[in-house]
Write an enzyme that holds these catalytic residues in place. Structure first.
Site, PDB file in Angstrom:
ATOM      1  N   TRP A 192       0.348  -9.713   0.914  1.00  0.00           N
ATOM      2  CA  TRP A 192       1.916  -9.892   1.745  1.00  0.00           C
ATOM      3  C   TRP A 192       1.501  -8.754   2.933  1.00  0.00           C
ATOM      4  O   TRP A 192       2.665  -7.973   3.326  1.00  0.00           O
ATOM      5  CB  TRP A 192       3.132  -9.644   1.032  1.00  0.00           C
ATOM      6  CG  TRP A 192       3.130 -10.200   0.097  1.00  0.00           C
ATOM      7  CD1 TRP A 192       2.906 -11.597  -0.346  1.00  0.00           C
ATOM      8  CD2 TRP A 192       3.838  -9.912  -1.396  1.00  0.00           C
ATOM      9  NE1 TRP A 192       3.311 -12.093  -1.372  1.00  0.00           N
ATOM     10  CE2 TRP A 192       3.926 -11.059  -2.137  1.00  0.00           C
ATOM     11  CE3 TRP A 192       4.690  -8.934  -1.867  1.00  0.00           C
ATOM     12  CZ2 TRP A 192       4.543 -11.258  -3.366  1.00  0.00           C
ATOM     13  CZ3 TRP A 192       5.232  -8.945  -2.904  1.00  0.00           C
ATOM     14  CH2 TRP A 192       5.171 -10.436  -3.764  1.00  0.00           C
ATOM     15  N   GLU A 398       9.336  -2.720   3.347  1.00  0.00           N
ATOM     16  CA  GLU A 398       9.280  -1.405   3.673  1.00  0.00           C
ATOM     17  C   GLU A 398      10.607  -0.657   2.830  1.00  0.00           C
ATOM     18  O   GLU A 398      11.145   0.408   3.324  1.00  0.00           O
ATOM     19  CB  GLU A 398       9.848  -1.240   5.090  1.00  0.00           C
ATOM     20  CG  GLU A 398       8.535  -1.837   5.965  1.00  0.00           C
ATOM     21  CD  GLU A 398       8.601  -1.823   7.540  1.00  0.00           C
ATOM     22  OE1 GLU A 398       9.303  -0.825   7.862  1.00  0.00           O
ATOM     23  OE2 GLU A 398       8.307  -2.619   8.072  1.00  0.00           O
TER      24      GLU A 398
HETATM   25  C1  FAD Z   1       7.186 -11.176   3.788  1.00  0.00           C
HETATM   26  C2  FAD Z   1       6.871  -9.828   3.436  1.00  0.00           C
HETATM   27  C3  FAD Z   1       6.117  -8.996   4.375  1.00  0.00           C
HETATM   28  C4  FAD Z   1       5.465  -7.834   3.741  1.00  0.00           C
HETATM   29  N1  FAD Z   1       4.788  -6.961   4.346  1.00  0.00           N
HETATM   30  C5  FAD Z   1       4.146  -6.029   4.045  1.00  0.00           C
HETATM   31  C6  FAD Z   1       3.252  -5.183   4.783  1.00  0.00           C
HETATM   32  O1  FAD Z   1       3.076  -5.743   6.020  1.00  0.00           O
HETATM   33  N2  FAD Z   1       2.205  -4.469   4.203  1.00  0.00           N
HETATM   34  C7  FAD Z   1       2.759  -4.078   3.008  1.00  0.00           C
HETATM   35  O2  FAD Z   1       2.114  -3.247   2.326  1.00  0.00           O
HETATM   36  N3  FAD Z   1       3.508  -4.666   2.167  1.00  0.00           N
HETATM   37  C8  FAD Z   1       4.100  -5.809   2.950  1.00  0.00           C
HETATM   38  N4  FAD Z   1       5.221  -6.323   1.974  1.00  0.00           N
HETATM   39  C9  FAD Z   1       5.444  -5.921   0.406  1.00  0.00           C
HETATM   40  C10 FAD Z   1       6.894  -5.316   0.285  1.00  0.00           C
HETATM   41  O3  FAD Z   1       6.860  -4.062   0.821  1.00  0.00           O
HETATM   42  C11 FAD Z   1       6.990  -5.251  -1.025  1.00  0.00           C
HETATM   43  O4  FAD Z   1       7.500  -6.655  -1.535  1.00  0.00           O
HETATM   44  C12 FAD Z   1       8.405  -4.445  -1.528  1.00  0.00           C
HETATM   45  O5  FAD Z   1       7.927  -3.019  -1.366  1.00  0.00           O
HETATM   46  C13 FAD Z   1       8.646  -4.593  -3.047  1.00  0.00           C
HETATM   47  O6  FAD Z   1       7.770  -4.752  -3.839  1.00  0.00           O
HETATM   48  P1  FAD Z   1       7.753  -5.871  -5.001  1.00  0.00           P
HETATM   49  O7  FAD Z   1       7.936  -6.929  -3.830  1.00  0.00           O
HETATM   50  O8  FAD Z   1       6.531  -5.929  -5.677  1.00  0.00           O
HETATM   51  O9  FAD Z   1       8.998  -5.528  -5.724  1.00  0.00           O
HETATM   52  P2  FAD Z   1       8.903  -4.886  -7.202  1.00  0.00           P
HETATM   53  O10 FAD Z   1       8.396  -3.468  -6.765  1.00  0.00           O
HETATM   54  O11 FAD Z   1       8.521  -5.580  -8.141  1.00  0.00           O
HETATM   55  O12 FAD Z   1      10.559  -4.947  -7.411  1.00  0.00           O
HETATM   56  C14 FAD Z   1      11.569  -5.925  -7.707  1.00  0.00           C
HETATM   57  C15 FAD Z   1      12.822  -5.635  -7.830  1.00  0.00           C
HETATM   58  O13 FAD Z   1      12.832  -4.502  -8.880  1.00  0.00           O
HETATM   59  C16 FAD Z   1      13.514  -3.268  -8.286  1.00  0.00           C
HETATM   60  N5  FAD Z   1      12.983  -2.282  -8.764  1.00  0.00           N
HETATM   61  C17 FAD Z   1      11.673  -1.741  -8.818  1.00  0.00           C
HETATM   62  N6  FAD Z   1      11.470  -0.709  -9.232  1.00  0.00           N
HETATM   63  C18 FAD Z   1      12.856  -0.035  -9.496  1.00  0.00           C
HETATM   64  C19 FAD Z   1      13.332   1.227  -9.976  1.00  0.00           C
HETATM   65  N7  FAD Z   1      12.671   2.055 -10.487  1.00  0.00           N
HETATM   66  N8  FAD Z   1      14.788   1.231 -10.216  1.00  0.00           N
HETATM   67  C20 FAD Z   1      15.422   0.126  -9.728  1.00  0.00           C
HETATM   68  N9  FAD Z   1      14.855  -0.852  -9.394  1.00  0.00           N
HETATM   69  C21 FAD Z   1      13.446  -1.106  -8.986  1.00  0.00           C
HETATM   70  C22 FAD Z   1      13.295  -3.674  -6.902  1.00  0.00           C
HETATM   71  O14 FAD Z   1      14.231  -3.204  -5.888  1.00  0.00           O
HETATM   72  C23 FAD Z   1      13.363  -5.292  -6.604  1.00  0.00           C
HETATM   73  O15 FAD Z   1      14.642  -5.546  -6.723  1.00  0.00           O
HETATM   74  C24 FAD Z   1       5.793  -7.597   2.472  1.00  0.00           C
HETATM   75  C25 FAD Z   1       6.484  -8.454   1.529  1.00  0.00           C
HETATM   76  C26 FAD Z   1       7.091  -9.344   2.016  1.00  0.00           C
HETATM   77  C27 FAD Z   1       7.774 -10.419   1.026  1.00  0.00           C
END
Ligand code: FAD
Length: 586
Positions: A192, A398
């Site tokens: 991503w 972010e």
């Molecule tokens: C369109 C898009 C563009 C992106 N661009 C970039 C980029 O340029 N560079 C980059 O490095 N990344 C990028 N990302 C990644 C983005 O930063 C991550 O999706 C984000 O950090 C969340 O991680 P995850 O999707 O794995 O969700 P997860 O970490 O799996 O979380 C899933 C859910 O669980 C909750 N959660 C997780 N841990 C906890 C906790 N300890 N306590 C309570 N709730 C929790 C979260 O809040 C969320 O609601 C992008 C993502 C998308 C979708």
């Protein structure tokens, strides 16, 4: 022995204004007067914004095509480059426009007013893709890359997230192994990456010493052998912006491309994200301004029951709320931007506050704009559904709203805990002796309370006199927050980390206080510049925000003690174990 807590020095650039709320303190000089952009930069900004308007105005159909085709054509990207929009925060000596953090957020706002994907392509490049180079790069690295990044000949991306490491970014598995000749070999998969398919320059985070090792940041060029780009993701929104995986297969990285200090990569990643939040926030403000324009035009023109729907109270409520939230969001972004620009060292909590508030305010504004447009809003021909789709991501990337709320609460609680422990030490470690300690802390709380109520109390003074009632609300809740923090720390100590429901409420109170003070400060400055009479709407905004915040803060603090959190947790555990909802009516 003097056991009264001394006030933390509030002139210190190291101190965080929001964290001090946890101790019942306001750094007035961090809120008043409201920051303003200097004349020279305002002049430059006007020129940049004017040229953006000329380029982006009347391109709604084109942006819709970017959305349906999931692509920004090369010629369109070229037109952004020609305006210098990839070099907005790069120093002039390297060919950039050298805008401040505040000025840059305003530029991203303007891009987003027209199209969220345009804002994101520019934002991922500047806010995160090459921000590490600006903040931590060596002179040699800057000379080598910044001119091409400023012209847009190189587009930048930020590679932190991996399949197994999202919110838990510290758990990345991409490896970087140092060779005897000083070069590094990177292997792993990043997912991503915004701008992935169009980027040439990546800031990449990799683990340098095995599973438990430290993280180091690297500059990786797309042209390095072993770098490959995955397929473009098929996304819900911001579809014009290109997102993909980036793969690293034994990529050899020259020693000179280590970014910042070896082993400090996680700190670098967090510093980049914190510093970049005002860009994303500015983008959200632009989206909100668009939603408000669309909604007010639609509401004025759509007639039902023989009247324009803008005459109905429930439509007025939505438009007024969107406006209050947008003003609050804009004020908060300007405030946080000024912290960064003035060299404040610790602004991560304030940046997190701005991100949570602004992204949720945009989501609500987009949703309400669509609601005002009714069925029309649901149709693809009109911009509302795209606005909703485009807005959704901001609460995820972010730093999700959940993680940032926990960060806000935990950072403040940690500092408060340490401070209280210090007081404790001076009176014989109160935390080890709750009975003896209680008296001392009660005295401390009483002292703070008396500050809030007595004539000589340290009330926040910078606000205009017509906003005294408003500022008094936040003063009172800062004191109440500090009292609740103390109670929570005493009750839960280190286990507070597992009490997420409580931390969310604390974070929400802190968000309301911080945003509220930003609004009051801005309106106060506007009154100074104009007059009370000419600022009726702004004073109304401050009043509405304060009263709404007061109700939320009251509820959040009360629900630290009276709540059904245990039942909620039990119910969730049951449903997750069962794999879904159990009940039916037949
Ligand atoms: C369109 C898009 C563009 C992106 N661009 C970039 C980029 O340029 N560079 C980059 O490095 N990344 C990028 N990302 C990644 C983005 O930063 C991550 O999706 C984000 O950090 C969340 O991680 P995850 O999707 O794995 O969700 P997860 O970490 O799996 O979380 C899933 C859910 O669980 C909750 N959660 C997780 N841990 C906890 C906790 N300890 N306590 C309570 N709730 C929790 C979260 O809040 C969320 O609601 C992008 C993502 C998308 C979708």
């Amino acid at each position: 022995m003097n056991n009264q807590p001394s006030k933390i020095s509030t002139t210190d650039l190291e101190a965080s204004p929001a964290k001090l709320f946890f101790l019942g303190q306001v750094m007035e000089e961090c809120f008043f007067p409201f920051p303003s952009i200097n004349k020279d930069e305002a002049e430059t900004l006007r020129i940049v914004i004017d040229s953006m308007d000329k380029l982006l105005r009347d391109k709604d159909e084109e942006f819709k095509l970017h959305d349906t085709k999931a692509e920004q054509p090369v010629e369109f990207l070229q037109s952004l480059k020609e305006l210098g929009l990839f070099g907005t925060i790069i120093p002039e000596e390297f060919g950039g426009i050298n805008l401040s953090n505040t000025g840059y957020a305003r530029v991203i706002q303007q891009a987003s007013y027209y199209d969220a994907s345009v804002a994101l392509t520019l934002g991922a490049h500047s806010s995160i893709g090459m921000k590490g180079l600006l903040l931590f790069g060596s002179e040699q690295q800057k000379k080598r890359y910044l001119p091409q990044l400023a012209s847009g000949d190189l587009i930048a991306g930020f590679c932190l997230t991996e399949p197994g490491a999202g919110s838990d970014a510290a758990s990345i598995k991409t490896t970087a192994t140092k060779q005897s000749d000083g070069t590094w070999v990177i292997s792993g998969e990043k997912i991503w990456t915004t701008n992935g398919p169009i980027a040439d320059f990546f800031t990449v985070f990799a683990r340098t010493e095995g599973e438990q090792g430290k993280i180091t940041a690297f500059i990786v060029e797309k042209e390095f052998a072993g770098v490959s780009i995955g397929n473009k993701e098929n996304k819900m929104g911001i579809r014009g912006s290109a997102t993909s995986s980036v793969y690293f297969d034994n990529v050899i990285i020259p020693e000179s491309n280590v970014l910042g200090e070896e082993g400090k990569g996680f700190k670098i990643a967090m510093a980049i994200l914190n510093n970049g939040r005002t860009g994303l926030g500015g983008g959200c403000v632009g989206g909100m301004k668009r939603a408000i324009r669309l909604a007010s035009e639609y509401a004025a023109n759509r007639k039902q029951f023989g009247r324009s729907i803008s005459e109905f109270g429930l439509v007025k409520e939505k438009i007024a709320q969107m406006t209050v939230n947008c003003f609050a969001a804009e004020s908060t972004i300007a405030m946080v931007g000024s912290y960064i620009d003035s060299g404040r060292k610790d602004y991560s909590v304030e940046a997190a506050i701005s991100k949570v508030f602004v992204t949720e305010a945009l989501w609500s504004a987009a949703n309400e704009a669509l609601q005002i447009a009714g069925g029309t809003g649901y149709m693809k021909e009109l911009p509302y559904e795209q606005l909703v789709r485009d807005s959704r991501i901001n609460m995820i990337f972010e730093g999700t709203s959940e993680i940032l709320r926990l960060y806000i609460a935990l950072s403040g609680l940690k500092d408060a805990g340490e401070y209280l422990k210090e007081i404790g030490k001076s009176v014989g470690n109160i935390f080890n002796d709750p009975i003896k300690g209680f008296g001392v802390l009660s005295g401390y709380a009483v002292k703070r309370l008396s500050r809030a109520t007595s004539l000589g109390h340290e009330r926040t003074k910078g606000a205009h006199s017509v906003l005294q009632a408003e500022v008094a609300v936040f003063d009172a809740y800062i004191i109440a927050l500090a009292g609740s923090v103390e109670t929570l720390l005493r009750a839960h100590q280190k286990d507070i980390i597992e009490r997420q429901f409580l931390m969310k409420r604390i974070a929400d109170v802190v968000i309301d206080i911080f945003v509220g003070l930003c609004v009051i400060s801005r309106v106060s400055s506007m009154i100074e510049q104009k007059s009370v009479e000419l600022c009726k709407n702004e004073i109304d905004i401050a009043h509405i925000f304060t009263q709404q915040a007061k109700r939320r803060m009251n509820q959040n603090l009360r629900r630290l003690e009276r709540h059904e959190d245990k039942q909620m947790e039990d119910l969730s555990d049951y449903i997750v174990k069962r794999g879904g909802y159990e009940w039916d009516t037949i």
